[in-house]
Design an enzyme around this catalytic site. Structure first.
Site, PDB file in Angstrom:
ATOM      1  N   THR A  41     -38.338   9.970  51.286  1.00  0.00           N
ATOM      2  CA  THR A  41     -37.329   9.048  51.817  1.00  0.00           C
ATOM      3  C   THR A  41     -36.969   7.981  50.798  1.00  0.00           C
ATOM      4  O   THR A  41     -35.793   7.666  50.595  1.00  0.00           O
ATOM      5  CB  THR A  41     -37.845   8.391  53.115  1.00  0.00           C
ATOM      6  OG1 THR A  41     -37.984   9.394  54.118  1.00  0.00           O
ATOM      7  CG2 THR A  41     -36.879   7.324  53.604  1.00  0.00           C
ATOM      8  N   ILE A 265     -33.892   0.596  64.436  1.00  0.00           N
ATOM      9  CA  ILE A 265     -34.877   0.095  65.405  1.00  0.00           C
ATOM     10  C   ILE A 265     -36.283   0.620  65.113  1.00  0.00           C
ATOM     11  O   ILE A 265     -37.103   0.774  66.010  1.00  0.00           O
ATOM     12  CB  ILE A 265     -34.457   0.460  66.842  1.00  0.00           C
ATOM     13  CG1 ILE A 265     -34.239   1.978  66.988  1.00  0.00           C
ATOM     14  CG2 ILE A 265     -33.195  -0.296  67.240  1.00  0.00           C
ATOM     15  CD1 ILE A 265     -33.961   2.421  68.418  1.00  0.00           C
ATOM     16  N   ARG A 267     -39.093   3.292  62.804  1.00  0.00           N
ATOM     17  CA  ARG A 267     -39.250   4.651  62.304  1.00  0.00           C
ATOM     18  C   ARG A 267     -40.304   5.404  63.112  1.00  0.00           C
ATOM     19  O   ARG A 267     -41.252   4.809  63.623  1.00  0.00           O
ATOM     20  CB  ARG A 267     -39.622   4.638  60.814  1.00  0.00           C
ATOM     21  CG  ARG A 267     -38.536   4.005  59.947  1.00  0.00           C
ATOM     22  CD  ARG A 267     -38.882   4.059  58.470  1.00  0.00           C
ATOM     23  NE  ARG A 267     -38.901   5.421  57.947  1.00  0.00           N
ATOM     24  CZ  ARG A 267     -37.828   6.086  57.553  1.00  0.00           C
ATOM     25  NH1 ARG A 267     -36.628   5.536  57.634  1.00  0.00           N
ATOM     26  NH2 ARG A 267     -37.941   7.313  57.068  1.00  0.00           N
ATOM     27  N   HIS A 439     -39.414 -21.245  28.996  1.00  0.00           N
ATOM     28  CA  HIS A 439     -38.271 -22.048  29.437  1.00  0.00           C
ATOM     29  C   HIS A 439     -37.030 -21.648  28.650  1.00  0.00           C
ATOM     30  O   HIS A 439     -37.110 -21.438  27.452  1.00  0.00           O
ATOM     31  CB  HIS A 439     -38.555 -23.538  29.221  1.00  0.00           C
ATOM     32  CG  HIS A 439     -37.397 -24.422  29.553  1.00  0.00           C
ATOM     33  ND1 HIS A 439     -37.096 -24.784  30.859  1.00  0.00           N
ATOM     34  CD2 HIS A 439     -36.453 -25.003  28.757  1.00  0.00           C
ATOM     35  CE1 HIS A 439     -36.024 -25.553  30.844  1.00  0.00           C
ATOM     36  NE2 HIS A 439     -35.622 -25.702  29.580  1.00  0.00           N
TER      37      HIS A 439
END
Length: 465
Positions: A41, A265, A267, A439
């Site tokens: 997936t 909503i 899995r 920086h």
């Protein structure tokens, strides 16, 4: 005679393929069974394709604000089919590379659906069904999007989408509803809103992004609504009807119509029909396979990793579980450690967190200090035009050990790694602020937040009088 392997992995997602590679590199004769594509997936229908689309949307957002940087663009257009095509190219390229890695590690790949027929045998249902023997087995079967009750995802209802189908839309919806205000729902809300859709998010609870961190939920709710995303909290969807050219929703008794609806909503775990009962593997009513700290199930030679373990539904957790399982099969004594698991939400802006939240620390009775340093006081963020947001460190009130962190702002997904490393190694605040940070960089926000915890901030006033 059936071929025999030292280690058989069922499922080639981010947990399964990593487990197979780890096992093969440890000298084990390894087989990998996958009924679809390598990468699962995450690579094919989740993490990677959605981030490819988000990358395109980010450029759209930059173009819209280009005049702030002295760049004037007289009109531009979005070629959404080309965006989708680029997404597919990205996925295909990574998948080709992954298949090459699997081959180079001399892993035997079987195309088909793997199912246990005993604790040492796996049946492969594919073009040529076969049975292989396994000394050890790793289950990595993952999960699928959960459908709205009574409304299955199907080609007959192309306007009712899951997180897979929404990736292959042919057009940008003019009006879109998203049922579910969790991570996936908010990511797609952010994506399509940026591309110009009118987006409504319908959430049953009273907050979005239920992460046990109300600060994240409230901050992101405020940002989303300020940007124009509509939220319906405490809302219940009682029906979804495909009307052909639109979708009709009944929300708290009121009817609203949209071009497309994304159902997000949760899995469903893929633990049905994989032969758990035949091998004696225990599975609870939710589909979760319990494991110990070595990822071993109740059957000594069978391991489980990824979503089906019921821990974190995150690709990087599945991968790490896969490493632990494979190394234990190879004879090591590894144990999984969930104390420092980073979680990222790829919205605009990004959100990331790791370790304890202030709420979870309070629930456990741990005295903590929470310090939040704003990006508006970080030079690089201001120069980038992305000074909205902050980074927060949760530290123990007396020992100054870093217990958690969360960040909302530019490149949060990358910034969280510094504090993940700190938590994993039980570092304290001085370990952060005594480290020289380059920086100008965004990472300076951690040094400043750590200094703020001891009330010696460099780029904002101290709290003491």
């Amino acid at each position: 005679m059936n071929e025999a392997f030292d280690c058989v992995v069922i499922g080639a997602g981010p947990g399964g393929y990593v487990a197979a590679i780890t096992a093969a590199q440890a000298g084990l004769k390894t087989a990998l069974i996958e009924e679809r594509e390598a990468g699962g997936t995450c690579l094919n229908r989740g993490c990677i394709p959605s981030k490819a689309l988000l990358a395109s949307a980010e450029i759209v957002a930059q173009i819209r604000h280009a005049d702030q940087f002295g760049i004037h663009i007289n009109g531009f257009s979005i070629d959404y089919p080309a965006m989708v095509q680029r997404k597919d190219t990205v996925v295909r390229s990574i998948r080709d590379g992954l298949n090459g890695l699997i081959r180079s590690n001399k892993i035997t790949v079987f195309s088909g659906r793997g199912s246990l027929i005993s604790s040492t045998e796996v049946k492969i249902l594919g073009e040529t069904p076969s049975v292989i023997k396994a000394q050890s087995i790793i289950l990595a079967t993952g999960s699928e999007p959960r459908a709205f009750p009574g409304v299955p995802f199907s080609q007959q209802s192309p306007r009712i989408l899951c997180s897979t189908g929404v990736l292959n839309l042919k057009e940008i919806p003019q009006k879109m509803a998203i049922i579910g205000g969790g991570v996936i729902g908010c990511e797609f809300a952010s994506l399509f809103h940026t591309l110009g859709s009118e987006v409504s998010v319908i959430e049953a609870s009273q907050q979005i992004l239920a992460l046990n961190n109300p600060d994240i939920s409230k901050t992101m709710f405020d940002k989303f609504t300020r940007h124009g995303i509509r939220f319906m909290l405490g809302a219940s969807v009682s029906s979804i009807e495909d009307m052909g050219d639109r979708v009709r929703l009944t929300i708290n008794g009121n009817i609203e119509e949209y071009d497309y609806v994304l159902v997000s909503i949760g899995r469903r775990l893929n633990t049905e029909n994989i032969g758990l009962d035949k091998a004696g593997v225990i599975c609870d009513e939710r589909g979760v396979i319990p494991t110990d700290s070595t990822m071993r199930t109740n059957v000594p030679n069978i391991y489980a990793i990824g979503d089906i373990t019921g821990k974190w539904q995150l690709a990087h957790v599945a991968s790490h579980q896969g490493i632990v399982a494979a190394r234990n099969i190879a004879g090591h004594k590894d144990e999984i450690d969930y104390s420092a698991v980073p979680s990222v939400i790829f919205t605009f802006p990004e959100v990331a967190s790791v370790g304890l939240s202030p709420t979870s620390a309070q629930q456990q009775g741990i005295p903590v200090k929470v310090t939040k340093f704003p990006f508006r006081a970080i030079g690089k963020a201001v120069a980038m035009g992305e000074s909205d947001g902050f980074a927060a460190i949760i530290s123990h009130e007396t020992s100054q050990q870093i217990l958690g962190a969360y960040v909302i702002g530019p490149h949060a997904s990358s910034l969280i790694s510094e504090i993940t490393l700190a938590i994993r190694n039980e570092l304290t605040l001085p370990c952060i602020y005594e480290t020289i940070h380059a920086h100008p960089t965004l990472a300076e926000v951690w040094a400043e937040s750590a200094l703020l915890a001891v009330d010696t901030p460099l780029h904002m006033p101290p709290t003491r009088k």
